[in-house]
Write a protein that holds these residues in place. Structure first.
Motif, mmCIF file in Angstrom:
data_model
loop_
_atom_site.group_PDB
_atom_site.id
_atom_site.type_symbol
_atom_site.label_atom_id
_atom_site.label_comp_id
_atom_site.label_asym_id
_atom_site.label_seq_id
_atom_site.Cartn_x
_atom_site.Cartn_y
_atom_site.Cartn_z
ATOM 1 N N ASN A 4 0.809 -1.218 0.000
ATOM 2 C CA ASN A 4 0.000 0.000 0.000
ATOM 3 C C ASN A 4 0.839 1.262 0.000
ATOM 4 O O ASN A 4 0.434 2.271 -0.584
ATOM 5 C CB ASN A 4 -0.940 0.009 1.216
ATOM 6 C CG ASN A 4 -2.098 -0.943 1.026
ATOM 7 O OD1 ASN A 4 -2.397 -1.358 -0.074
ATOM 8 N ND2 ASN A 4 -2.723 -1.302 2.129
ATOM 9 N N ASP A 5 1.992 1.266 0.657
ATOM 10 C CA ASP A 5 2.794 2.484 0.776
ATOM 11 C C ASP A 5 3.869 2.618 -0.292
ATOM 12 O O ASP A 5 4.299 3.726 -0.589
ATOM 13 C CB ASP A 5 3.465 2.531 2.155
ATOM 14 C CG ASP A 5 2.457 2.740 3.270
ATOM 15 O OD1 ASP A 5 1.317 3.141 2.969
ATOM 16 O OD2 ASP A 5 2.818 2.486 4.434
ATOM 17 N N THR A 6 4.327 1.541 -0.872
ATOM 18 C CA THR A 6 5.466 1.608 -1.775
ATOM 19 C C THR A 6 5.137 1.151 -3.190
ATOM 20 O O THR A 6 5.333 1.895 -4.159
ATOM 21 C CB THR A 6 6.622 0.733 -1.232
ATOM 22 O OG1 THR A 6 6.885 1.116 0.109
ATOM 23 C CG2 THR A 6 7.863 0.894 -2.056
ATOM 24 N N VAL A 7 4.628 -0.041 -3.318
ATOM 25 C CA VAL A 7 4.491 -0.660 -4.640
ATOM 26 C C VAL A 7 3.331 -0.060 -5.429
ATOM 27 O O VAL A 7 3.513 0.344 -6.586
ATOM 28 C CB VAL A 7 4.330 -2.189 -4.487
ATOM 29 C CG1 VAL A 7 4.103 -2.846 -5.830
ATOM 30 C CG2 VAL A 7 5.551 -2.777 -3.809
ATOM 31 N N ILE A 8 2.165 0.019 -4.844
ATOM 32 C CA ILE A 8 0.975 0.498 -5.564
ATOM 33 C C ILE A 8 1.147 1.945 -6.046
ATOM 34 O O ILE A 8 0.871 2.226 -7.227
ATOM 35 C CB ILE A 8 -0.288 0.350 -4.684
ATOM 36 C CG1 ILE A 8 -0.491 -1.097 -4.256
ATOM 37 C CG2 ILE A 8 -1.510 0.916 -5.386
ATOM 38 C CD1 ILE A 8 -1.001 -2.021 -5.319
ATOM 39 N N PRO A 9 1.611 2.891 -5.201
ATOM 40 C CA PRO A 9 1.788 4.256 -5.712
ATOM 41 C C PRO A 9 2.815 4.347 -6.847
ATOM 42 O O PRO A 9 2.616 5.091 -7.809
ATOM 43 C CB PRO A 9 2.265 5.037 -4.492
ATOM 44 C CG PRO A 9 1.751 4.286 -3.324
ATOM 45 C CD PRO A 9 1.800 2.855 -3.748
#
Length: 73
Positions: free
Chosen positions: A57-62
Motif C-alpha cells: 500500500n505504501d510503496t508498490v501500488i503508488p
C-alpha cells in the motif's frame, strides 16, 4: 509368492496394531505442542500479511500508479 503374501499380511497387521496404539494414546503433551505450533503459525502469518499489506500500500501500488500514468498520461 505365498511367502510374499504372508509377509505383506504381517506388515499390514503390524501397521494396523501400531495405528491403533497411536490413536488410543491419550497423552496430552501431543495436543499441547500442536496447539502451540498452530498459534505460532497463525501469529507469524498475521505479521507477514500485515507487513506485506503495508509494503504494497505504501510503496508498490503508488509507484505502479505513477509509472502507468507516466506511460499513458
Amino acid at each position: 509368492m505365498r511367502k510374499a503374501i504372508q509377509t505383506l499380511k504381517t506388515r499390514a497387521a503390524y501397521a494396523a496394531a501400531r495405528t491403533r496404539a497411536i490413536l488410543k494414546d491419550e497423552a496430552g503433551d501431543f495436543y499441547i505442542s500442536d496447539g502451540v505450533k498452530i498459534i505460532i503459525a497463525v501469529v507469524l502469518g498475521a505479521l507477514l500479511l500485515a507487513a506485506l499489506t503495508l509494503i504494497f500500500n505504501d510503496t508498490v501500488i503508488p509507484r505502479i500508479t505513477r509509472e502507468i500514468e507516466g506511460l499513458f498520461g
